[in-house]
Design a protein around this motif. Structure first.
Motif, PDB file in Angstrom:
ATOM      1  N   GLY A 189       0.820  -1.213   0.000  1.00 21.09           N
ATOM      2  CA  GLY A 189       0.000   0.000   0.000  1.00 21.09           C
ATOM      3  C   GLY A 189       0.848   1.254   0.000  1.00 21.09           C
ATOM      4  O   GLY A 189       1.940   1.285  -0.576  1.00 21.09           O
ATOM      5  N   ALA A 190       0.346   2.301   0.662  1.00 17.72           N
ATOM      6  CA  ALA A 190       1.028   3.604   0.666  1.00 17.72           C
ATOM      7  C   ALA A 190       0.958   4.214   2.053  1.00 17.72           C
ATOM      8  O   ALA A 190       0.006   3.984   2.813  1.00 17.72           O
ATOM      9  CB  ALA A 190       0.383   4.537  -0.353  1.00 17.72           C
ATOM     10  N   ILE A 191       1.963   4.987   2.382  1.00 23.57           N
ATOM     11  CA  ILE A 191       2.048   5.647   3.691  1.00 23.57           C
ATOM     12  C   ILE A 191       2.642   7.037   3.500  1.00 23.57           C
ATOM     13  O   ILE A 191       3.553   7.233   2.692  1.00 23.57           O
ATOM     14  CB  ILE A 191       2.893   4.792   4.671  1.00 23.57           C
ATOM     15  N   ASP A 192       2.095   8.008   4.210  1.00 21.03           N
ATOM     16  CA  ASP A 192       2.554   9.392   4.111  1.00 21.03           C
ATOM     17  C   ASP A 192       3.640   9.674   5.131  1.00 21.03           C
ATOM     18  O   ASP A 192       3.597   9.178   6.259  1.00 21.03           O
ATOM     19  CB  ASP A 192       1.401  10.367   4.348  1.00 21.03           C
ATOM     20  N   VAL A 193       4.589  10.520   4.746  1.00 17.95           N
ATOM     21  CA  VAL A 193       5.627  10.994   5.663  1.00 17.95           C
ATOM     22  C   VAL A 193       5.067  12.155   6.473  1.00 17.95           C
ATOM     23  O   VAL A 193       4.437  13.066   5.935  1.00 17.95           O
ATOM     24  CB  VAL A 193       6.878  11.443   4.883  1.00 17.95           C
ATOM     25  N   LYS A 194       5.290  12.123   7.781  1.00 18.24           N
ATOM     26  CA  LYS A 194       4.834  13.193   8.666  1.00 18.24           C
ATOM     27  C   LYS A 194       5.791  14.381   8.594  1.00 18.24           C
ATOM     28  O   LYS A 194       6.889  14.299   8.041  1.00 18.24           O
ATOM     29  CB  LYS A 194       4.759  12.673  10.105  1.00 18.24           C
ATOM     30  N   THR A 195       5.379  15.491   9.219  1.00 19.93           N
ATOM     31  CA  THR A 195       6.236  16.675   9.227  1.00 19.93           C
ATOM     32  C   THR A 195       7.481  16.431  10.082  1.00 19.93           C
ATOM     33  O   THR A 195       7.509  15.566  10.952  1.00 19.93           O
ATOM     34  CB  THR A 195       5.487  17.897   9.778  1.00 19.93           C
ATOM     35  N   SER A 196       8.482  17.224   9.820  1.00 17.56           N
ATOM     36  CA  SER A 196       9.797  17.022  10.406  1.00 17.56           C
ATOM     37  C   SER A 196       9.810  17.277  11.909  1.00 17.56           C
ATOM     38  O   SER A 196       9.461  18.371  12.375  1.00 17.56           O
ATOM     39  CB  SER A 196      10.800  17.951   9.715  1.00 17.56           C
ATOM     40  N   LYS A 197      10.254  16.264  12.664  1.00 28.16           N
ATOM     41  CA  LYS A 197      10.429  16.408  14.111  1.00 28.16           C
ATOM     42  C   LYS A 197      11.421  17.531  14.417  1.00 28.16           C
ATOM     43  O   LYS A 197      11.164  18.407  15.250  1.00 28.16           O
ATOM     44  CB  LYS A 197      10.921  15.088  14.699  1.00 28.16           C
ATOM     45  N   ASN A 198      12.560  17.528  13.743  1.00 30.18           N
ATOM     46  CA  ASN A 198      13.605  18.505  14.063  1.00 30.18           C
ATOM     47  C   ASN A 198      13.214  19.913  13.648  1.00 30.18           C
ATOM     48  O   ASN A 198      13.610  20.882  14.303  1.00 30.18           O
ATOM     49  CB  ASN A 198      14.926  18.095  13.412  1.00 30.18           C
ATOM     50  N   ALA A 199      12.434  20.034  12.571  1.00 26.53           N
ATOM     51  CA  ALA A 199      11.943  21.359  12.199  1.00 26.53           C
ATOM     52  C   ALA A 199      10.917  21.846  13.210  1.00 26.53           C
ATOM     53  O   ALA A 199      10.939  23.002  13.638  1.00 26.53           O
ATOM     54  CB  ALA A 199      11.341  21.333  10.803  1.00 26.53           C
ATOM     55  N   CYS A 200      10.005  20.970  13.633  1.00 33.17           N
ATOM     56  CA  CYS A 200       8.954  21.372  14.563  1.00 33.17           C
ATOM     57  C   CYS A 200       9.531  21.879  15.878  1.00 33.17           C
ATOM     58  O   CYS A 200       9.080  22.896  16.419  1.00 33.17           O
ATOM     59  CB  CYS A 200       7.991  20.216  14.808  1.00 33.17           C
ATOM     60  N   VAL A 201      10.534  21.188  16.431  1.00 30.95           N
ATOM     61  CA  VAL A 201      11.083  21.641  17.710  1.00 30.95           C
ATOM     62  C   VAL A 201      11.819  22.969  17.537  1.00 30.95           C
ATOM     63  O   VAL A 201      11.766  23.837  18.419  1.00 30.95           O
ATOM     64  CB  VAL A 201      11.988  20.567  18.352  1.00 30.95           C
ATOM     65  N   ALA A 202      12.483  23.168  16.400  1.00 27.86           N
ATOM     66  CA  ALA A 202      13.149  24.450  16.154  1.00 27.86           C
ATOM     67  C   ALA A 202      12.126  25.576  16.046  1.00 27.86           C
ATOM     68  O   ALA A 202      12.335  26.680  16.563  1.00 27.86           O
ATOM     69  CB  ALA A 202      13.983  24.374  14.882  1.00 27.86           C
ATOM     70  N   LEU A 203      10.994  25.306  15.410  1.00 28.83           N
ATOM     71  CA  LEU A 203       9.967  26.337  15.234  1.00 28.83           C
ATOM     72  C   LEU A 203       9.278  26.653  16.559  1.00 28.83           C
ATOM     73  O   LEU A 203       8.875  27.796  16.796  1.00 28.83           O
ATOM     74  CB  LEU A 203       8.945  25.895  14.186  1.00 28.83           C
ATOM     75  N   LEU A 204       9.127  25.657  17.430  1.00 32.92           N
ATOM     76  CA  LEU A 204       8.586  25.930  18.757  1.00 32.92           C
ATOM     77  C   LEU A 204       9.503  26.894  19.514  1.00 32.92           C
ATOM     78  O   LEU A 204       9.028  27.836  20.169  1.00 32.92           O
ATOM     79  CB  LEU A 204       8.430  24.630  19.545  1.00 32.92           C
ATOM     80  N   CYS A 205      10.804  26.665  19.430  1.00 31.76           N
ATOM     81  CA  CYS A 205      11.754  27.579  20.065  1.00 31.76           C
ATOM     82  C   CYS A 205      11.699  28.955  19.402  1.00 31.76           C
ATOM     83  O   CYS A 205      11.736  29.987  20.082  1.00 31.76           O
ATOM     84  CB  CYS A 205      13.166  27.011  19.991  1.00 31.76           C
ATOM     85  N   ALA A 206      11.570  28.967  18.082  1.00 28.68           N
ATOM     86  CA  ALA A 206      11.540  30.234  17.347  1.00 28.68           C
ATOM     87  C   ALA A 206      10.285  31.042  17.642  1.00 28.68           C
ATOM     88  O   ALA A 206      10.283  32.270  17.495  1.00 28.68           O
ATOM     89  CB  ALA A 206      11.629  29.961  15.844  1.00 28.68           C
ATOM     90  N   SER A 207       9.211  30.379  18.072  1.00 27.09           N
ATOM     91  CA  SER A 207       7.980  31.111  18.390  1.00 27.09           C
ATOM     92  C   SER A 207       8.205  32.102  19.527  1.00 27.09           C
ATOM     93  O   SER A 207       7.449  33.068  19.677  1.00 27.09           O
ATOM     94  CB  SER A 207       6.855  30.136  18.749  1.00 27.09           C
ATOM     95  N   LEU A 208       9.253  31.888  20.338  1.00 26.47           N
ATOM     96  CA  LEU A 208       9.566  32.817  21.424  1.00 26.47           C
ATOM     97  C   LEU A 208      10.057  34.171  20.901  1.00 26.47           C
ATOM     98  O   LEU A 208      10.098  35.146  21.649  1.00 26.47           O
ATOM     99  CB  LEU A 208      10.622  32.213  22.353  1.00 26.47           C
TER     100      LEU A 208
END
Length: 509
Positions: A85-104
């Motif tokens: 079948g088929a499976i989708d790739v999720k959003t980047s873990k390392n990008a998400c944590v960097a963006l959480l820090c950047a939200s500050l």
């Protein structure tokens, strides 16, 4: 109840609440109590009756809480099954944590789309919430809204959550613009050997940040009279080092040049997000970044981080080691081209679609279809290099792939002190891996995998490699204490089950 038992129950309740995507306030409303009461319960600071535990379990639709299960999560794997079948790739873990820090950096409202719901993100949210940042999952728990307070309460920081993630180190860049002195707990995360923060400090001292480390804390002091008068040359082309320098430069009133910068996927995503905040960044994708900082950022921003190339590599490796035909959708091809070139040289049969744009309109995606292949060991060793070389985090997956290939493969993980050692855990499953030194492993293939019961390695990628080998092994395997996998992957077992794996999640009673 004992304090230890209350703390264990509180952690189960917190994990169940976060899994549902609720805030403490939402749970309090469902229970008819206050947010502060929920906070005390989750911290193990309030006695709780069996009736209240049952009510919480009903509200969260969590049998684990209702039945009082405790202890770590384990996986029971029935191997030898083909994926399809088929499976989708999720959003980047390392990008998400960097963006959480950047939200500050932003005084306004930040919305991040399709944020990875992983333990690393949950830990950072706990830290942000503890210092006064309001966060909530919106759009059926898919997206994350972040609203900072006028003043951060650093004295109330959740030190336990902070110590469980190395990403906390990326608070330094944003915080140096918000206060003249603050403390942060030591960074934690994976056990990958000694990793100094000195490269971060070499960059951040140019913005007036000085740190004294005592009693498990970083004591930070900022001298506002200091600013980078010449280009900053990073002594390590590291991803988080580059991100910290970018975060510091974003609100520096002037132009900052960063040389020897990482151009890896999470750094590019951070640059795109900074541009959405109004910070111009020249040279994205190169090793020289020029940041045109703005002293104040107060905008409502909506951003979609791109897909995770390391998760894409994980899914690709799952297909290869289980000899399956599988389509992996939304693969960020720019950050996997070297890996695919090596795999094709080894004989992997793989097709790709034409490229299309990710939701951030910048990252290039493709869909990959992998088929069962006869593999040969590569002529050259497998070793990481900074982007655009083979990604550091993708090296461990080649251990499982090389074990399925005919011949000997040398894997040289020169970056981390300990990670290569964890790859030899594959020997428990029938692998033939010889540790030459702490950085080099010789892999002999092909392998007849066999089922086993074992503890999860304490490093994220080797842990997933062990899980993939269990999927290939005939019989039933057990992988115990998989918290480290949940740090970096969202519902990995469930998603692999959706394409034919048979993985059961369970806990000790």
């Amino acid at each position: 109840m004992s304090d230890d038992y209350l703390a264990r129950i509180g952690k189960l309740i917190r994990d169940a609440r976060q899994h549902r995507g609720w805030t403490q306030t939402q749970l309090a409303e469902a229970l008819g109590t206050s947010q502060s009461a929920v906070n005390r319960i989750e911290r193990g600071n309030q006695n709780i009756s069996l009736e209240m535990i049952a009510r919480i379990g009903e509200a969260l639709d969590s049998e684990i809480v209702a039945l009082g299960y405790s202890g770590p999560m384990h996986l029971r794997v029935v191997g030898g099954r083909r994926l399809s079948g088929a499976i989708d790739v999720k959003t980047s873990k390392n990008a998400c944590v960097a963006l959480l820090c950047a939200s500050l950096l932003n005084k306004g409202r930040t919305v991040l789309r399709r944020v990875a719901r992983i333990e690393e993100v949950f830990r950072l949210l706990e830290v942000l919430n503890s210092i006064g940042v309001r966060t909530r999952w919106v759009n059926d728990g898919v997206d994350l809204e972040i609203v900072p307070p006028a003043q951060l309460d650093m004295a109330a920081i959740d030190a336990d959550a902070a110590r469980r993630t190395r990403s906390i180190i990326m608070f330094l860049g944003p915080l140096l613009h918000r206060m003249e002195q603050f403390t942060l707990p030591y960074a934690g995360g994976c056990d990958l050997g000694t990793r100094t923060i000195e490269p971060h400090m070499i960059a951040l001292r140019r913005f007036g940040l000085e740190i004294a480390a005592t009693e498990g804390l970083y004591h930070a002091q900022v001298d506002r009279s200091v600013s980078p008068g010449r280009p900053i040359v990073l002594t390590e082309r590291g991803d988080t080092v580059t991100e910290n320098a970018l975060l510091a430069a974003a609100r520096h009133d002037g132009t900052t040049v960063i040389r020897n910068a990482s151009s890896n996927y999470m750094v590019q995503d951070l640059c795109f997000f900074l541009e959405a905040l109004g910070v111009r960044v020249d040279g994205v994708g190169t090793t020289t970044l020029t940041v045109h900082g703005v002293p104040q950022i107060d905008v409502d921003v909506d951003y979609s981080p791109s897909e995770d190339p390391v998760e894409a590599m994980s899914l690709l490796a799952a297909a290869v080691v289980t000899e399956s035909e599988l389509t992996i959708r939304r693969v960020p091809i720019e950050f996997l081209e070297i890996e695919l070139a090596v795999l094709e040289e080894m004989g992997v049969d793989c097709d790709r679609t034409p490229e299309y744009a990710a939701d951030n309109a910048r990252t290039r995606l493709v869909d990959l279809t992998v088929r069962p292949s006869k593999l040969e060991a590569p002529i050259d060793k497998i070793h990481p290099m900074p982007f655009p070389g083979l990604n550091i985090d993708n090296v461990p997956f080649f251990a499982a792939i090389a074990a399925a290939a005919h011949g000997q493969t040398l894997i040289h993980d020169w970056v981390y002190d300990n990670r290569a050692i964890y790859l030899t855990d594959l020997n428990r499953l029938g692998g033939r891996l010889q540790l030459l030194d702490p950085h080099r492993v010789l892999v002999e293939g092909p392998t007849r995998w066999r089922a086993a019961e074992m503890m999860c390695p304490p490093a994220l990628r080797p842990a997933v490699v062990v899980l993939l080998a269990m999927m290939a092994a005939e019989g039933t395997s057990v992988l115990r204490n998989v918290y480290v996998i949940n740090r970096g992957y969202e519902e990995l077992a469930e998603r692999l089950n959706s394409v034919g794996a048979q993985i059961e999640i369970f806990r000790d009673i």
